[in-house]
Design a protein around this motif. Structure first.
Motif, PDB file in Angstrom:
ATOM      1  N   PRO A   2       0.816  -1.220   0.000  1.00 15.30           N
ATOM      2  CA  PRO A   2       0.000   0.000   0.000  1.00 15.30           C
ATOM      3  C   PRO A   2       0.847   1.267   0.000  1.00 15.30           C
ATOM      4  N   HIS A   3       0.216   2.375  -0.329  1.00 10.70           N
ATOM      5  CA  HIS A   3       0.825   3.709  -0.305  1.00 10.70           C
ATOM      6  C   HIS A   3       2.030   3.824  -1.244  1.00 10.70           C
ATOM      7  N   TYR A   4       1.967   3.163  -2.397  1.00  4.78           N
ATOM      8  CA  TYR A   4       3.080   3.186  -3.352  1.00  4.78           C
ATOM      9  C   TYR A   4       3.519   4.606  -3.678  1.00  4.78           C
ATOM     10  N   ASN A   5       2.559   5.473  -3.941  1.00  2.35           N
ATOM     11  CA  ASN A   5       2.910   6.842  -4.329  1.00  2.35           C
ATOM     12  C   ASN A   5       3.674   7.581  -3.229  1.00  2.35           C
ATOM     13  N   LEU A   6       3.539   7.166  -1.990  1.00  2.00           N
ATOM     14  CA  LEU A   6       4.243   7.822  -0.883  1.00  2.00           C
ATOM     15  C   LEU A   6       5.604   7.193  -0.587  1.00  2.00           C
ATOM     16  N   ILE A   7       5.755   5.886  -0.858  1.00  2.00           N
ATOM     17  CA  ILE A   7       6.982   5.186  -0.451  1.00  2.00           C
ATOM     18  C   ILE A   7       7.903   4.817  -1.608  1.00  2.00           C
ATOM     19  N   LYS A   8       7.532   5.111  -2.841  1.00  2.00           N
ATOM     20  CA  LYS A   8       8.303   4.641  -3.996  1.00  2.00           C
ATOM     21  C   LYS A   8       9.739   5.166  -4.037  1.00  2.00           C
ATOM     22  N   ASN A   9      10.018   6.270  -3.380  1.00  2.00           N
ATOM     23  CA  ASN A   9      11.369   6.825  -3.384  1.00  2.00           C
ATOM     24  C   ASN A   9      12.083   6.676  -2.037  1.00  2.00           C
ATOM     25  N   GLU A  10      11.557   5.822  -1.162  1.00  2.00           N
ATOM     26  CA  GLU A  10      12.109   5.673   0.183  1.00  2.00           C
ATOM     27  C   GLU A  10      13.294   4.700   0.217  1.00  2.00           C
ATOM     28  N   ASP A  11      14.074   4.816   1.283  1.00  2.00           N
ATOM     29  CA  ASP A  11      15.197   3.911   1.548  1.00  2.00           C
ATOM     30  C   ASP A  11      14.844   3.016   2.726  1.00  2.00           C
ATOM     31  N   LEU A  12      15.429   1.817   2.739  1.00  2.00           N
ATOM     32  CA  LEU A  12      15.284   0.891   3.858  1.00  2.00           C
ATOM     33  C   LEU A  12      16.654   0.298   4.135  1.00  2.00           C
ATOM     34  N   ASP A  13      17.160   0.513   5.321  1.00  2.00           N
ATOM     35  CA  ASP A  13      18.498   0.037   5.698  1.00  2.00           C
ATOM     36  C   ASP A  13      19.562   0.457   4.687  1.00  2.00           C
ATOM     37  N   GLY A  14      19.463   1.699   4.206  1.00  2.00           N
ATOM     38  CA  GLY A  14      20.463   2.239   3.295  1.00  2.00           C
ATOM     39  C   GLY A  14      20.314   1.803   1.853  1.00  2.00           C
ATOM     40  N   LYS A  15      19.242   1.073   1.532  1.00  2.00           N
ATOM     41  CA  LYS A  15      19.004   0.637   0.147  1.00  2.00           C
ATOM     42  C   LYS A  15      17.712   1.259  -0.357  1.00  2.00           C
ATOM     43  N   ARG A  16      17.668   1.507  -1.672  1.00  2.00           N
ATOM     44  CA  ARG A  16      16.448   2.006  -2.297  1.00  2.00           C
ATOM     45  C   ARG A  16      15.383   0.924  -2.190  1.00  2.00           C
ATOM     46  N   LEU A  17      14.250   1.264  -1.569  1.00  2.00           N
ATOM     47  CA  LEU A  17      13.208   0.279  -1.280  1.00  2.00           C
ATOM     48  C   LEU A  17      12.767  -0.498  -2.518  1.00  2.00           C
ATOM     49  N   PHE A  18      12.531   0.196  -3.611  1.00  2.00           N
ATOM     50  CA  PHE A  18      12.053  -0.500  -4.800  1.00  2.00           C
ATOM     51  C   PHE A  18      13.185  -0.929  -5.720  1.00  2.00           C
ATOM     52  N   GLU A  19      14.073  -0.013  -6.066  1.00  2.00           N
ATOM     53  CA  GLU A  19      15.116  -0.318  -7.044  1.00  2.00           C
ATOM     54  C   GLU A  19      16.072  -1.410  -6.564  1.00  2.00           C
ATOM     55  N   GLU A  20      16.417  -1.423  -5.282  1.00  2.00           N
ATOM     56  CA  GLU A  20      17.421  -2.368  -4.794  1.00  2.00           C
ATOM     57  C   GLU A  20      16.849  -3.541  -3.998  1.00  2.00           C
ATOM     58  N   ILE A  21      15.610  -3.438  -3.559  1.00  2.00           N
ATOM     59  CA  ILE A  21      15.040  -4.524  -2.746  1.00  2.00           C
ATOM     60  C   ILE A  21      13.868  -5.193  -3.473  1.00  2.00           C
ATOM     61  N   THR A  22      12.810  -4.418  -3.719  1.00  2.00           N
ATOM     62  CA  THR A  22      11.575  -4.999  -4.265  1.00  2.00           C
ATOM     63  C   THR A  22      11.770  -5.563  -5.668  1.00  2.00           C
ATOM     64  N   TYR A  23      12.435  -4.797  -6.558  1.00  2.00           N
ATOM     65  CA  TYR A  23      12.628  -5.288  -7.920  1.00  2.00           C
ATOM     66  C   TYR A  23      13.437  -6.581  -7.932  1.00  2.00           C
ATOM     67  N   THR A  24      14.454  -6.668  -7.101  1.00  2.00           N
ATOM     68  CA  THR A  24      15.262  -7.888  -7.018  1.00  2.00           C
ATOM     69  C   THR A  24      14.413  -9.058  -6.520  1.00  2.00           C
ATOM     70  N   ASP A  25      13.615  -8.808  -5.495  1.00  2.00           N
ATOM     71  CA  ASP A  25      12.747  -9.857  -4.945  1.00  2.00           C
ATOM     72  C   ASP A  25      11.644 -10.272  -5.915  1.00  2.00           C
ATOM     73  N   SER A  26      11.358  -9.426  -6.908  1.00  2.00           N
ATOM     74  CA  SER A  26      10.253  -9.726  -7.822  1.00  2.00           C
ATOM     75  C   SER A  26      10.559 -10.880  -8.766  1.00  2.00           C
ATOM     76  N   PHE A  27      11.797 -11.382  -8.775  1.00  2.00           N
ATOM     77  CA  PHE A  27      12.086 -12.605  -9.535  1.00  2.00           C
ATOM     78  C   PHE A  27      11.521 -13.818  -8.820  1.00  2.00           C
ATOM     79  N   VAL A  28      11.351 -13.705  -7.507  1.00  2.00           N
ATOM     80  CA  VAL A  28      10.857 -14.822  -6.690  1.00  2.00           C
ATOM     81  C   VAL A  28       9.357 -14.717  -6.449  1.00  2.00           C
ATOM     82  N   ARG A  29       8.866 -13.482  -6.248  1.00  2.00           N
ATOM     83  CA  ARG A  29       7.438 -13.277  -5.988  1.00  2.00           C
ATOM     84  C   ARG A  29       6.981 -12.018  -6.709  1.00  2.00           C
ATOM     85  N   THR A  30       5.708 -11.975  -7.006  1.00  2.00           N
ATOM     86  CA  THR A  30       5.121 -10.824  -7.666  1.00  2.00           C
ATOM     87  C   THR A  30       4.513  -9.905  -6.618  1.00  2.00           C
ATOM     88  N   PHE A  31       4.680  -8.604  -6.818  1.00  2.00           N
ATOM     89  CA  PHE A  31       4.130  -7.610  -5.903  1.00  2.00           C
ATOM     90  C   PHE A  31       3.068  -6.795  -6.617  1.00  2.00           C
TER      91      PHE A  31
END
Length: 93
Positions: A2-31
């Motif tokens: 939820p709240h994609y428009n608010l969190i799409k540019n956020e960082d988590l533990d020093g990594k870009r939430l979407f570019e470095e975490i979610t996109y990589t995980d999307s090979f295993v699961r769909t979001f």
């Protein structure tokens, strides 16, 4: 997510939430991401997303509604082709 428009540019533990975490995980699961104002409706058998949402799969971000529209168009065209087989031709005068 939820709240994609608010969190799409956020960082988590020093990594870009979407570019470095979610996109990589999307090979295993769909979001499915949901913008504010978007909601899900379920009747126990089906779930429908209302509002602007995106799907992230295989490191690709796609618009859910465009996927739904493209699939619906294909199905309708196939149905039309099948129905034409059963419609009797109209005789010319």
């Amino acid at each position: 997510m939820p709240h994609y428009n608010l969190i799409k540019n956020e960082d988590l533990d020093g990594k870009r939430l979407f570019e470095e975490i979610t996109y990589t995980d999307s090979f295993v699961r769909t979001f499915i991401t949901l913008n504010d104002g978007c909601y899900l409706y379920g009747d126990g058998q089906y779930e429908i997303v209302y509002g602007e949402s995106f799907i992230i799969s295989d490191e690709q971000l796609g618009n859910v509604m465009k996927n739904v529209q493209a699939t619906a168009k294909e199905l309708i065209e196939k149905i039309d082709i099948e129905l034409e087989k059963y419609v009797a031709p109209v005789p010319k005068k």
